[in-house]
Scaffold this motif. Structure first.
Motif, PDB file in Angstrom:
ATOM      1  N   VAL A 243       0.832  -1.204   0.000  1.00  0.00           N
ATOM      2  CA  VAL A 243       0.000   0.000   0.000  1.00  0.00           C
ATOM      3  C   VAL A 243       0.862   1.249   0.000  1.00  0.00           C
ATOM      4  O   VAL A 243       0.629   2.206  -0.756  1.00  0.00           O
ATOM      5  CB  VAL A 243      -0.958  -0.023   1.204  1.00  0.00           C
TER       6      VAL A 243
ATOM      7  N   GLY B 248       2.453   1.738  -3.347  1.00  0.00           N
ATOM      8  CA  GLY B 248       1.487   2.322  -4.272  1.00  0.00           C
ATOM      9  C   GLY B 248       1.246   3.797  -4.012  1.00  0.00           C
ATOM     10  O   GLY B 248       1.069   4.574  -4.964  1.00  0.00           O
TER      11      GLY B 248
ATOM     12  N   CYS C   7       1.882   6.955  -6.832  1.00  0.00           N
ATOM     13  CA  CYS C   7       0.899   7.940  -7.286  1.00  0.00           C
ATOM     14  C   CYS C   7       1.176   9.346  -6.756  1.00  0.00           C
ATOM     15  O   CYS C   7       0.353  10.251  -6.942  1.00  0.00           O
ATOM     16  CB  CYS C   7      -0.510   7.500  -6.874  1.00  0.00           C
TER      17      CYS C   7
ATOM     18  N   ILE D 230      -8.010   7.453  -0.536  1.00  0.00           N
ATOM     19  CA  ILE D 230      -9.126   6.980  -1.358  1.00  0.00           C
ATOM     20  C   ILE D 230     -10.383   7.792  -1.064  1.00  0.00           C
ATOM     21  O   ILE D 230     -11.130   8.171  -1.984  1.00  0.00           O
ATOM     22  CB  ILE D 230      -9.359   5.483  -1.104  1.00  0.00           C
TER      23      ILE D 230
ATOM     24  N   LEU E 184       0.869   0.466 -10.949  1.00  0.00           N
ATOM     25  CA  LEU E 184      -0.262   0.880 -10.128  1.00  0.00           C
ATOM     26  C   LEU E 184      -1.578   0.369 -10.694  1.00  0.00           C
ATOM     27  O   LEU E 184      -2.468  -0.046  -9.934  1.00  0.00           O
ATOM     28  CB  LEU E 184      -0.279   2.411 -10.039  1.00  0.00           C
ATOM     29  N   ASN E 185      -1.738   0.387 -12.002  1.00  0.00           N
ATOM     30  CA  ASN E 185      -3.011   0.012 -12.614  1.00  0.00           C
ATOM     31  C   ASN E 185      -3.161  -1.490 -12.822  1.00  0.00           C
ATOM     32  O   ASN E 185      -4.274  -2.016 -12.697  1.00  0.00           O
ATOM     33  CB  ASN E 185      -3.170   0.733 -13.960  1.00  0.00           C
TER      34      ASN E 185
ATOM     35  N   ARG F 125      -3.409  -2.245  -7.786  1.00  0.00           N
ATOM     36  CA  ARG F 125      -4.840  -2.077  -7.539  1.00  0.00           C
ATOM     37  C   ARG F 125      -5.617  -3.388  -7.629  1.00  0.00           C
ATOM     38  O   ARG F 125      -6.450  -3.664  -6.745  1.00  0.00           O
ATOM     39  CB  ARG F 125      -5.399  -1.038  -8.516  1.00  0.00           C
TER      40      ARG F 125
ATOM     41  N   LEU G 206      -4.733  -5.414  -4.458  1.00  0.00           N
ATOM     42  CA  LEU G 206      -5.338  -4.863  -3.244  1.00  0.00           C
ATOM     43  C   LEU G 206      -6.838  -5.142  -3.192  1.00  0.00           C
ATOM     44  O   LEU G 206      -7.396  -5.369  -2.112  1.00  0.00           O
ATOM     45  CB  LEU G 206      -5.072  -3.363  -3.159  1.00  0.00           C
ATOM     46  N   LEU G 207      -7.497  -5.133  -4.345  1.00  0.00           N
ATOM     47  CA  LEU G 207      -8.916  -5.493  -4.369  1.00  0.00           C
ATOM     48  C   LEU G 207      -9.118  -6.940  -3.950  1.00  0.00           C
ATOM     49  O   LEU G 207     -10.017  -7.260  -3.150  1.00  0.00           O
ATOM     50  CB  LEU G 207      -9.482  -5.250  -5.765  1.00  0.00           C
TER      51      LEU G 207
END
Length: 441
Positions: free
Chosen positions: A81, A84, A88, A150, A253-254, A258, A261-262
């Motif tokens: 996390v 990431g 960003c 977020i 990141l994409n 992500r 993490l989902l």
């Protein structure tokens, strides 16, 4: 009946033929104390001996492979996390945000000064065990974690301010978190069971040593510092990657971080709850209350302080959301790998509950914001309807209206006053026959 020496661990197991659980009743008797009291008072029954015995007991969960996997995955996800977050973070946006130092100072004070003091106050007010109080303090000393960022994106707050606050928190918590834990954590290290042994003159020295062993433990400052340094290094690597290889950082990141993490979020809600079922089976209502009040009061504190300093609306929302966001996964991993059982299980209850209460708080704030916007829209529509009705309901003595054109320019050279008929009618064009003389400048 079995003789159990002091300061030793004993495993008590059982199995159920059906599918239910097993309930065991355990009666402990201090034979030395019972024999001493029987010699002073004559014959002593078994029930009286059990009633007068004071034996400290600590229940320790057996270490399972699932527990080790959960703790290790919590540490890995916390590092991912923060990596990431670094990917960003745009350095140009951070430089522009440094031109507004007031908002950064407010956010720093809320996260690193007021939140630890607030957690210490909640721990002292609520009737909690010392290990739970220590977990509440440690949770408040480590802000960030990504949930606040977020919420800032979803809530249309100031994203550069959020990224800058996360950068500052990654650096500042290397010194502030161990300092607060060292200063305030000492209040939660006094043995709670030594008071029982000191209340009677017949307690033995072995019981006193056992009390001290069960009631106190060393502050895990060194271990906490290692975990915080690892978090900062992960964030710094992501920041450097975004600075020199922005395309690679965007792809990671994409396409990697992500989706992973989902998937981790889904697994934590399902498998993580099953592994830590003891937290939900033996619910400590005051621990849940403290875990709910910590982010809620932090959000209110950040909003109030930024409002008093007359910050922009976007800055107010960002400071409030970032103050309520706490890095629960880092605290959970640090407590589990730093403290011995059962202190680690009790202290880690707080970050687990806070991990569930923070998203609930953000959902509640989103619902309240949507409700407020709906009420504001209805009020504006009603005001417009009332104004339209008041204009349409005005009565006039004739179907025509008289108009006066007044000019503030009087007797100015080069301007002639002319008179021209102006036809005004409320009906169709063929019925318009009444004219008024209007002075036109």
């Amino acid at each position: 009946m079995q003789d159990l020496p002091n300061s030793t661990a004993h495993a008590l197991g059982g199995s159920s033929g059906g599918g239910g659980g097993v309930t065991q009743s355990l009666v402990l008797l201090d034979k030395d104390l019972a024999a001493q009291m029987a010699g002073e008072n004559g014959q002593l029954s078994t029930s009286q001996a059990v009633a007068t015995s004071q034996v400290p007991v600590a229940v320790v969960r057996g270490q399972r492979l699932a527990d080790v996997a959960f703790d290790s995955s919590a540490a890995a996800i916390a590092l991912l996390v923060m990596f990431g977050m670094g990917c960003c973070t745009d350095t140009a946006s951070v430089k522009r945000q440094l031109k507004f130092p007031v908002s950064l100072i407010i956010g720093f004070c809320c996260q690193f000064i007021l939140m630890p003091v607030l957690a210490f106050g909640l721990a002292m007010v609520l009737p909690l065990e010392e290990d739970v109080q220590f977990g509440l303090l440690c949770t408040a000393c480590v802000p960030g974690g990504g949930l606040g960022h977020i919420a800032v994106i979803i809530g249309d707050a100031d994203v550069p301010l959020s990224l800058t606050l996360n950068l500052i928190s990654g650096v500042a918590m290397l010194g502030t978190a161990p300092l607060w834990i060292f200063v305030l954590g000492q209040y939660f290290q006094s043995s709670s069971t030594t008071t029982n042994s000191s209340s009677t003159n017949n307690s033995s020295s072995s019981s006193t040593s056992t009390d001290q062993q069960l009631g106190s433990h060393a502050l895990p400052l060194y271990s906490f510092e290692i975990w915080l340094a690892a978090i900062f290094l992960a964030y710094a690597l992501g920041l450097l990657l975004n600075r020199f290889r922005p395309v690679a950082a965007e792809m990671l990141l994409n396409w990697v971080i992500r989706p992973f993490l989902l998937l981790a979020t889904i697994l934590y809600i399902t498998v993580g709850v099953y592994i830590n079922m003891y937290v939900f089976e033996l619910i400590n209502h005051y621990a849940v209350l403290g875990a709910a009040l910590l982010p809620l009061t932090g959000c209110l504190l950040g909003c109030t302080l930024s409002k008093l300093c007359r910050q922009q609306t976007a800055f107010v929302k960002t400071i409030a959301l970032e103050t309520s966001s706490l890095n629960c996964l880092t605290v959970l991993a640090a407590l589990r790998f730093s403290l011995p059982a059962p202190h680690a299980d009790l202290a880690s209850m707080v970050p687990i509950w806070v991990l569930f209460t923070i998203p609930g708080l953000y959902v509640l704030l989103a619902l309240l914001q949507s409700f407020y916007k709906a009420l504001l829209l209805q009020w504006r529509l009603r005001r417009c309807a009332q104004r339209a009705a008041s204009v349409g309901s005005k009565d006039s003595p004739s179907p025509h209206h008289d108009y006066d054109v007044v000019s503030a320019i009087v007797n100015r050279p080069g301007i002639a006053a002319l008179s021209a008929p102006l036809v005004v009618s409320d009906g169709p064009e063929e019925e318009a026959g009444h004219s008024e003389k209007v002075t036109v400048l």
